[in-house]
Design an enzyme around this catalytic site. Structure first.
Site, mmCIF file in Angstrom:
data_model
loop_
_atom_site.group_PDB
_atom_site.id
_atom_site.type_symbol
_atom_site.label_atom_id
_atom_site.label_comp_id
_atom_site.label_asym_id
_atom_site.label_seq_id
_atom_site.Cartn_x
_atom_site.Cartn_y
_atom_site.Cartn_z
ATOM 1 N N LYS A 64 0.850 -1.194 0.000
ATOM 2 C CA LYS A 64 0.000 0.000 0.000
ATOM 3 C C LYS A 64 0.885 1.242 0.000
ATOM 4 O O LYS A 64 1.781 1.378 0.849
ATOM 5 C CB LYS A 64 -0.843 -0.052 1.276
ATOM 6 C CG LYS A 64 -2.140 0.702 1.224
ATOM 7 C CD LYS A 64 -2.936 0.310 2.468
ATOM 8 C CE LYS A 64 -4.199 1.097 2.606
ATOM 9 N NZ LYS A 64 -4.849 0.864 3.887
HETATM 10 C C1 E4P Z 1 -8.279 1.984 4.062
HETATM 11 O O1 E4P Z 1 -7.497 1.163 3.664
HETATM 12 C C2 E4P Z 1 -8.162 2.702 5.343
HETATM 13 O O2 E4P Z 1 -7.463 1.879 6.239
HETATM 14 C C3 E4P Z 1 -9.467 2.994 6.000
HETATM 15 O O3 E4P Z 1 -10.560 2.566 5.248
HETATM 16 C C4 E4P Z 1 -9.568 4.338 6.611
HETATM 17 O O4 E4P Z 1 -10.815 4.448 7.259
HETATM 18 P P1 E4P Z 1 -11.137 5.593 8.328
HETATM 19 O O5 E4P Z 1 -11.310 6.869 7.580
HETATM 20 O O6 E4P Z 1 -12.424 5.166 8.965
HETATM 21 O O7 E4P Z 1 -9.963 5.631 9.250
#
Ligand code: E4P
Length: 215
Positions: free
Chosen positions: A83
């Site tokens: 990522k």
């Molecule tokens: C995606 O990969 C992120 O980890 C995640 O969806 C972020 O979500 P949040 O905005 O609820 O922290």
């Protein structure tokens, strides 16, 4: 639609996997920090529970550092998806990774233009953050619709991973928009099961049956 859990918590992942509907997992530095464990150790533990894509995020912010970290992460297990953030360096690293056959999740996507960059760089998935856009007063779900339409127009192979999903309706609306994957916290996945009519109906079925046959 594939369902991912957005967590680094092993108990949540074990329960999700036991339901037989878990297709993968996304983590981020905040989620790992919440668990208070060493990053690589936790990623390894997750590979033993989740039979599907596991996104592991690099911490470097320069392309060379991302490439170094990402190559090491990809070696941990065949299911690891590296990522990277949607920055100039992230897109640069993504282009190199995709040529090397390393699958990339380009994260922190907040516009359709950014999603086009991710697709052009050969990203395996792009992660538009629905909830965080909603937090600003804008419509996060519209971004999912826009990206799905653009990717379809050009037959881009990059998949749309609807992220930052905070409600059951976020999941349903992402599915309606055609998102390939939805990643959600455990409580949202658990919430998908719930309907008061299911509970009431089951209670009634058992009551009727027991009334007729219990004597
Ligand atoms: C995606 O990969 C992120 O980890 C995640 O969806 C972020 O979500 P949040 O905005 O609820 O922290």
């Amino acid at each position: 639609m594939r369902f991912f859990l957005d967590t680094a918590n092993l108990e949540e992942l074990k329960i999700g996997a036991s339901w037989g509907i878990l297709d993968g997992c996304t983590t981020n530095p905040s989620l790992i920090a919440k668990e208070g464990v060493k990053f690589e150790d936790r990623v390894r533990e997750i590979t033993e529970i989740v039979d599907g894509d596991i996104s592991a995020e690099v911490l470097a912010t320069d392309a060379a550092g991302m490439l170094d970290e990402g190559r090491k992460l990809a070696k941990i297990h065949k299911n690891i998806v590296v990522k990277v953030p949607l920055t100039r360096d992230g897109i640069k690293a993504c282009s190199v990774f995709s040529k090397e056959g390393i699958r990339v999740n380009v994260t922190l996507c907040f516009s359709a233009g950014q999603a086009i960059l991710a697709a052009k760089a050969g990203a395996y998935v792009v992660s538009p953050f629905v909830g965080r856009i909603d937090d600003t007063g804008a419509d996060g779900m519209q971004l999912i619709r826009d990206i799905c339409l653009i990717y379809k127009n050009y037959s881009f192979e990059t998949q749309v991973l609807a992220a930052s999903l905070r409600t059951v309706n976020h999941v349903i609306d992402s599915a309606k928009a055609g998102a390939h994957i939805g990643t959600m916290p455990f409580k949202v996945m658990d919430g998908l099961f719930s309907h008061p009519l299911t509970d009431r109906g089951l209670e009634q079925f058992l009551k009727d049956y027991n009334k007729a046959f219990s004597k």
